[in-house]
Design an enzyme around this catalytic site. Structure first.
Site, PDB file in Angstrom:
ATOM      1  N   LYS A  25     -12.525   0.343  17.284  1.00 49.24           N
ATOM      2  CA  LYS A  25     -11.219  -0.326  17.202  1.00 49.24           C
ATOM      3  C   LYS A  25     -10.551  -0.357  18.575  1.00 49.24           C
ATOM      4  O   LYS A  25      -9.953  -1.346  18.984  1.00 49.24           O
ATOM      5  CB  LYS A  25     -10.346   0.440  16.211  1.00 49.24           C
ATOM      6  N   ASP A  70      -3.809  -6.594   5.316  1.00 53.99           N
ATOM      7  CA  ASP A  70      -4.748  -7.483   6.012  1.00 53.99           C
ATOM      8  C   ASP A  70      -4.652  -8.917   5.490  1.00 53.99           C
ATOM      9  O   ASP A  70      -4.919  -9.869   6.207  1.00 53.99           O
ATOM     10  CB  ASP A  70      -6.183  -6.962   5.833  1.00 53.99           C
ATOM     11  N   LYS A 107      -9.869  -3.999  20.193  1.00 52.15           N
ATOM     12  CA  LYS A 107      -8.482  -4.471  20.341  1.00 52.15           C
ATOM     13  C   LYS A 107      -7.942  -4.233  21.744  1.00 52.15           C
ATOM     14  O   LYS A 107      -6.775  -4.516  22.012  1.00 52.15           O
ATOM     15  CB  LYS A 107      -7.579  -3.770  19.310  1.00 52.15           C
ATOM     16  N   PHE A 140      -3.509   2.963  15.505  1.00 57.08           N
ATOM     17  CA  PHE A 140      -3.890   4.011  14.563  1.00 57.08           C
ATOM     18  C   PHE A 140      -5.124   3.566  13.810  1.00 57.08           C
ATOM     19  O   PHE A 140      -5.278   2.373  13.512  1.00 57.08           O
ATOM     20  CB  PHE A 140      -2.745   4.288  13.575  1.00 57.08           C
ATOM     21  N   ASN A 157       0.856  -1.193   0.000  1.00 59.82           N
ATOM     22  CA  ASN A 157       0.000   0.000   0.000  1.00 59.82           C
ATOM     23  C   ASN A 157       0.884   1.232   0.000  1.00 59.82           C
ATOM     24  O   ASN A 157       2.114   1.126   0.033  1.00 59.82           O
ATOM     25  CB  ASN A 157      -0.950  -0.025   1.204  1.00 59.82           C
ATOM     26  N   PRO A 214      -1.986 -12.091  10.581  1.00 60.01           N
ATOM     27  CA  PRO A 214      -2.279 -11.884  12.002  1.00 60.01           C
ATOM     28  C   PRO A 214      -2.391 -10.388  12.287  1.00 60.01           C
ATOM     29  O   PRO A 214      -1.720  -9.581  11.651  1.00 60.01           O
ATOM     30  CB  PRO A 214      -1.060 -12.485  12.710  1.00 60.01           C
ATOM     31  N   ASP A 215      -3.266 -10.021  13.236  1.00 59.00           N
ATOM     32  CA  ASP A 215      -3.346  -8.619  13.672  1.00 59.00           C
ATOM     33  C   ASP A 215      -2.318  -8.447  14.794  1.00 59.00           C
ATOM     34  O   ASP A 215      -2.510  -8.916  15.913  1.00 59.00           O
ATOM     35  CB  ASP A 215      -4.769  -8.304  14.148  1.00 59.00           C
ATOM     36  N   LYS A 268       8.530 -16.470 -11.280  1.00 58.58           N
ATOM     37  CA  LYS A 268       7.704 -15.390 -11.803  1.00 58.58           C
ATOM     38  C   LYS A 268       6.467 -15.952 -12.514  1.00 58.58           C
ATOM     39  O   LYS A 268       6.598 -16.868 -13.347  1.00 58.58           O
ATOM     40  CB  LYS A 268       8.550 -14.563 -12.777  1.00 58.58           C
TER      41      LYS A 268
HETATM   42  O1  C5P Z   1      -8.140  -2.894  12.164  1.00 56.09           O
HETATM   43  P1  C5P Z   1      -7.205  -1.962  11.491  1.00 56.09           P
HETATM   44  O2  C5P Z   1      -6.284  -2.617  10.516  1.00 56.09           O
HETATM   45  O3  C5P Z   1      -7.865  -0.753  10.874  1.00 56.09           O
HETATM   46  O4  C5P Z   1      -6.310  -1.389  12.703  1.00 56.09           O
HETATM   47  C1  C5P Z   1      -5.280  -0.487  12.505  1.00 56.09           C
HETATM   48  C2  C5P Z   1      -4.316  -0.600  13.634  1.00 56.09           C
HETATM   49  O5  C5P Z   1      -3.943  -1.956  13.860  1.00 56.09           O
HETATM   50  C3  C5P Z   1      -3.021   0.101  13.309  1.00 56.09           C
HETATM   51  O6  C5P Z   1      -2.500   0.557  14.552  1.00 56.09           O
HETATM   52  C4  C5P Z   1      -2.168  -1.004  12.724  1.00 56.09           C
HETATM   53  O7  C5P Z   1      -0.785  -0.753  12.865  1.00 56.09           O
HETATM   54  C5  C5P Z   1      -2.596  -2.218  13.531  1.00 56.09           C
HETATM   55  N1  C5P Z   1      -2.550  -3.480  12.766  1.00 56.09           N
HETATM   56  C6  C5P Z   1      -1.668  -4.475  13.101  1.00 56.09           C
HETATM   57  N2  C5P Z   1      -1.673  -5.654  12.428  1.00 56.09           N
HETATM   58  C7  C5P Z   1      -2.531  -5.875  11.405  1.00 56.09           C
HETATM   59  C8  C5P Z   1      -3.431  -4.860  11.043  1.00 56.09           C
HETATM   60  C9  C5P Z   1      -3.434  -3.679  11.739  1.00 56.09           C
HETATM   61  O8  C5P Z   1      -0.868  -4.271  14.020  1.00 56.09           O
HETATM   62  N3  C5P Z   1      -2.493  -7.020  10.763  1.00 56.09           N
END
Ligand code: C5P
Length: 406
Positions: A347, A289, A351, A333, A220, A315-316, A299
């Site tokens: 959020k 995500d 979280k 953020f 991105n 993973p988040d 390739k």
């Molecule tokens: O749920 P969302 O992606 O909008 O949340 C954004 C926040 O979560 C940001 O602080 C981002 O750095 C963190 N994040 C993360 N790991 C992910 C997705 C988001 O740490 N896979």
């Protein structure tokens, strides 16, 4: 806030080729609103003339102990009376010797010796002395110079650099003077209140890159500017800072330990490996995500047919850290395109975060200016739109005040 605006600065320039960088430093300081009195040594004036500094500072330039322009002929004392900072940029090896021994044989060395120090001779506050050495690498590495630098540090002087790289003499190595912007940043940092002293802060910044094949991937447009500005603001506030950065072209702020990663999985591993002992975790990274389920080894060739790629969720990282029993103070953020308050608050709760920094993507992504609102258990706190570093300092002040009441 760190601001050089309104500060009185005495900038001494000694005789080295790096003196040309002092002209740029003068420009940066004046642009920031500081009042700069330049003092040239005889050798310094051989490299850059007084007219240049006079034009850049808009003030008279001083070169001689015997200058009669000072009403009481006491330039050696009056110039630093009421000054906020005294700088020697560049400082030659010879000038370091003068500082070590308290020599006072020209205007600049006499000013350094007579600099106000808190509690000495009735001075109410310190006029700190910053010295940016610049010399050939063999001169820098010589035992004599190293002894002198150690002594100056023990005497409470601030030594800036030197850096490493190409030298005017054609050699490569240590001894090259820092760039004007680096010196400027160090001066700003010195003025910042140490709101995060003895704290350890871990941050993520930038985008991630999820490989599709050896040459392509999903990413991105995150520039990493906000995360790097926050890392710098934390370091300026006295924290020990570790920054896990995705692929960006930002320069590492002074004093920050940087770990470069590419993918979300690598970012997660780096965060978990460095989490022990951290007081604060700030997740600024725009983590992808999803990632391709099975990146191709070679390739992917075009076939003219539609192509489907299976994506699996990443993973988040923030949610995982915040859910641990030993979680540090967690800051997230939320970059949204609408309904900022609702999504950011959602959020924060989902979280389990102490604080969410929310912004509308149209107000900040990729640019230099950002407008954010801080969401915590007490409500929403908008910060004024400003340069990202200024916004970062505001976020740090808020985090510090929350930590103080925990
Ligand atoms: O749920 P969302 O992606 O909008 O949340 C954004 C926040 O979560 C940001 O602080 C981002 O750095 C963190 N994040 C993360 N790991 C992910 C997705 C988001 O740490 N896979």
């Amino acid at each position: 806030m760190a601001s050089l605006s309104g500060k009185r600065i005495v900038l001494g320039v000694t005789g080295g080729i790096a003196a040309y960088k002092s002209a740029e430093l003068t420009r940066l300081l004046v642009k920031a609103g500081a009042m700069v009195d330049v003092v040239l040594t005889e050798a310094g004036a051989r490299f850059v003339g007084a007219t240049t500094f006079q034009a850049l500072s808009g003030r008279p330039v001083w070169t001689s102990l015997w200058d009669e322009r000072m009403p009481n002929a006491m330039a050696h004392i009056d110039l630093t009376r009421g000054a906020d900072l005294l700088l020697v940029v560049p400082a030659t090896a010879n000038f370091l010797v003068k500082l070590v021994h308290g020599m006072a044989d020209d205007l600049l060395s006499t000013l350094c010796l007579a600099r106000p120090r808190a509690g000495v001779d009735g001075a109410l506050r310190d006029c700190p002395l910053f010295v940016a050495p610049a010399m050939n690498r063999q001169m820098w590495e010589s035992p004599a110079t190293q002894r002198n630098v150690t002594q100056l540090r023990d005497d409470g002087l601030h030594i800036l650099g030197p850096g490493s790289g190409d030298q005017a003499c054609g050699e490569m190595g240590d001894g090259r003077m820092l760039e004007a912007a680096e010196i400027f940043a160090a001066l700003e940092a010195s003025l910042c209140p140490k709101l995060l002293a003895r704290k350890r802060v871990l941050l993520t910044a930038g985008p991630t890159f999820e490989a599709l094949d050896p040459v392509r991937g999903l990413t991105n447009s995150s520039s990493g500017k906000m995360g790097f500005a926050l890392a710098r603001a934390c370091a300026e506030a006295g924290a020990e800072v570790t920054l896990v950065a995705g692929p960006v072209t930002q320069t590492t702020p002074a004093g920050v330990t940087r770990i470069d990663v590419t993918s979300a999985l690598q970012m997660r591993d780096a965060v978990l490996a460095n989490l022990g002992g951290q007081n604060v975790f700030i997740a600024v990274a725009a983590v992808a995500d999803y990632r391709p389920a099975a990146p191709a080894d070679h390739k992917i060739k075009k076939s003219g047919q539609p192509l489907s790629i299976e994506l699996v969720p990443n993973p988040d990282i923030l949610a995982e850290v915040a859910s641990r029993s030993d979680a540090p103070f967690c800051v997230g953020f939320a970059a949204e395109s609408r309904n900022l308050a609702e999504y950011a608050e959602g959020k924060r709760k989902a979280k389990n975060l102490a604080l969410v920094v929310g912004n509308l993507v149209q107000d900040g992504l990729g640019g230099d200016i950002n407008a954010v609102t801080l969401f915590d258990a007490a409500g929403a706190h908008p910060l004024p739109a400003a340069e990202k570093l200024e916004v970062a300092r505001g976020i740090v002040a808020h985090i510090a005040s929350m930590l103080a009441t925990r």
